[in-house]
Design an enzyme around this catalytic site. Structure first.
Site, PDB file in Angstrom:
ATOM      1  N   GLY A 195       0.700  -1.222  -0.057  1.00  0.00           N
ATOM      2  CA  GLY A 195       0.057   0.045   0.057  1.00  0.00           C
ATOM      3  C   GLY A 195       0.891   1.237   0.102  1.00  0.00           C
ATOM      4  O   GLY A 195       2.126   1.170   0.538  1.00  0.00           O
TER       5      GLY A 195
ATOM      6  N   GLN B 166       3.001   9.922   1.643  1.00  0.00           N
ATOM      7  CA  GLN B 166       4.154   9.231   1.264  1.00  0.00           C
ATOM      8  C   GLN B 166       5.033   9.718   0.337  1.00  0.00           C
ATOM      9  O   GLN B 166       6.384   9.372   0.143  1.00  0.00           O
ATOM     10  CB  GLN B 166       4.188   7.531   1.323  1.00  0.00           C
ATOM     11  CG  GLN B 166       3.518   7.285   2.722  1.00  0.00           C
ATOM     12  CD  GLN B 166       3.617   5.793   2.718  1.00  0.00           C
ATOM     13  OE1 GLN B 166       2.346   5.065   2.190  1.00  0.00           O
ATOM     14  NE2 GLN B 166       4.506   5.003   3.075  1.00  0.00           N
TER      15      GLN B 166
ATOM     16  N   CYS C  63       6.875  -0.592   7.136  1.00  0.00           N
ATOM     17  CA  CYS C  63       6.328   0.828   6.042  1.00  0.00           C
ATOM     18  C   CYS C  63       7.582   1.293   5.338  1.00  0.00           C
ATOM     19  O   CYS C  63       8.587   1.328   5.696  1.00  0.00           O
ATOM     20  CB  CYS C  63       5.940   1.796   7.193  1.00  0.00           C
ATOM     21  SG  CYS C  63       5.381   3.209   6.386  1.00  0.00           S
ATOM     22  N   LEU C  64       7.106   1.505   4.118  1.00  0.00           N
ATOM     23  CA  LEU C  64       7.926   2.090   3.163  1.00  0.00           C
ATOM     24  C   LEU C  64       8.735   3.543   3.599  1.00  0.00           C
ATOM     25  O   LEU C  64       9.702   3.807   3.111  1.00  0.00           O
ATOM     26  CB  LEU C  64       7.243   2.271   1.564  1.00  0.00           C
ATOM     27  CG  LEU C  64       6.730   0.994   1.226  1.00  0.00           C
ATOM     28  CD1 LEU C  64       5.796   1.233  -0.084  1.00  0.00           C
ATOM     29  CD2 LEU C  64       7.804   0.135   0.654  1.00  0.00           C
TER      30      LEU C  64
ATOM     31  N   HIS D  19      -3.469   0.731   8.005  1.00  0.00           N
ATOM     32  CA  HIS D  19      -2.258   1.295   8.111  1.00  0.00           C
ATOM     33  C   HIS D  19      -2.205   2.733   7.177  1.00  0.00           C
ATOM     34  O   HIS D  19      -1.763   3.757   7.646  1.00  0.00           O
ATOM     35  CB  HIS D  19      -1.226   0.290   7.561  1.00  0.00           C
ATOM     36  CG  HIS D  19       0.461   0.974   7.196  1.00  0.00           C
ATOM     37  ND1 HIS D  19       1.542   0.594   7.986  1.00  0.00           N
ATOM     38  CD2 HIS D  19       0.763   1.563   6.196  1.00  0.00           C
ATOM     39  CE1 HIS D  19       2.249   1.003   7.769  1.00  0.00           C
ATOM     40  NE2 HIS D  19       2.116   1.688   6.629  1.00  0.00           N
ATOM     41  N   GLU D  20      -2.658   2.345   6.021  1.00  0.00           N
ATOM     42  CA  GLU D  20      -2.731   3.630   4.982  1.00  0.00           C
ATOM     43  C   GLU D  20      -3.879   4.716   5.656  1.00  0.00           C
ATOM     44  O   GLU D  20      -3.482   6.006   5.213  1.00  0.00           O
ATOM     45  CB  GLU D  20      -3.108   3.270   3.622  1.00  0.00           C
ATOM     46  CG  GLU D  20      -2.244   1.927   3.152  1.00  0.00           C
ATOM     47  CD  GLU D  20      -0.755   2.430   2.900  1.00  0.00           C
ATOM     48  OE1 GLU D  20      -0.417   3.715   2.831  1.00  0.00           O
ATOM     49  OE2 GLU D  20      -0.065   1.601   3.120  1.00  0.00           O
TER      50      GLU D  20
ATOM     51  N   HIS E 271      -1.741   6.784   7.572  1.00  0.00           N
ATOM     52  CA  HIS E 271      -0.936   7.637   7.061  1.00  0.00           C
ATOM     53  C   HIS E 271      -1.600   9.103   6.544  1.00  0.00           C
ATOM     54  O   HIS E 271      -1.184  10.187   6.751  1.00  0.00           O
ATOM     55  CB  HIS E 271      -0.220   6.995   5.830  1.00  0.00           C
ATOM     56  CG  HIS E 271       0.847   6.325   5.967  1.00  0.00           C
ATOM     57  ND1 HIS E 271       2.115   7.054   6.286  1.00  0.00           N
ATOM     58  CD2 HIS E 271       1.158   5.152   5.564  1.00  0.00           C
ATOM     59  CE1 HIS E 271       3.053   5.954   6.349  1.00  0.00           C
ATOM     60  NE2 HIS E 271       2.495   4.755   5.999  1.00  0.00           N
TER      61      HIS E 271
END
Length: 172
Positions: free
Chosen positions: A46, A51, A89-90, A132-133, A136
């Site tokens: 995701g 991000q 996480c990226l 999670h997203e 963000h």
């Protein structure tokens, strides 16, 4: 369409509550396409617009079981239960940690055509990725759920066959 650099923890855009998308136009479609390309290249499950430095409420998720899901203005309308999961996480590269996530999540959002959708996910990677997203776009990182940085587990990329390691595949 293109791959865009992913912002890393410490970048102020990751801590902002992203703005609602008022109009789905060509620029939003381009943003979604860039996010998909960037997520796949990372590789990740995701990606949220903040991000890549865009403070808008747009996320993309792609899981093997659920396929590609772009969402505009998503919000969790119901969640229940709790489960302990390893998450990465990226925007926090090289680490993962165990955190609590809901067992069941219901989200309402707009799809990329502007149609309202509801997604219900139970005990799945999709449920985890949705929370999670959406965190963000609310300026929250998974590391905010940790008591201390000591809970972070370093992740070593796989160098054997070029295939991503299990930890790399689970990054959301």
């Amino acid at each position: 369409m293109g791959i865009v650099p992913i912002r890393i923890a410490g970048d102020p855009v990751l801590r902002e509550k992203a703005k609602r998308v008022r109009k789905i136009d060509a620029s939003i479609q381009r943003l979604i396409d860039d996010m998909i390309d960037t997520m796949r290249a990372a590789p990740g499950v995701g990606l949220a617009a903040p991000q890549i430095g865009v403070s808008l409420r747009v996320v993309v998720i792609e899981t093997p079981d659920d396929g590609l899901i772009p969402l505009i203005n998503p919000e969790v309308v119901k969640h229940s239960g709790e489960r302990r999961l390893v998450e990465g996480c990226l925007s926090v590269p090289g680490y993962q940690a165990e955190i609590n996530r809901s067992r069941q999540v219901t989200v309402k959002a707009l799809d990329r055509e502007g149609k309202e959708v509801r997604i219900k996910a139970v005990d799945s990677l999709l449920a985890q990725a949705l929370e999670h997203e959406i965190d963000h776009i609310n300026g929250i990182l998974y590391i905010d759920y940790l008591e201390s940085a000591d809970e972070l587990i370093p992740v070593r990329p796989s160098i054997d066959d070029g295939a991503p390691s299990e930890a790399e595949v689970s990054l959301v």
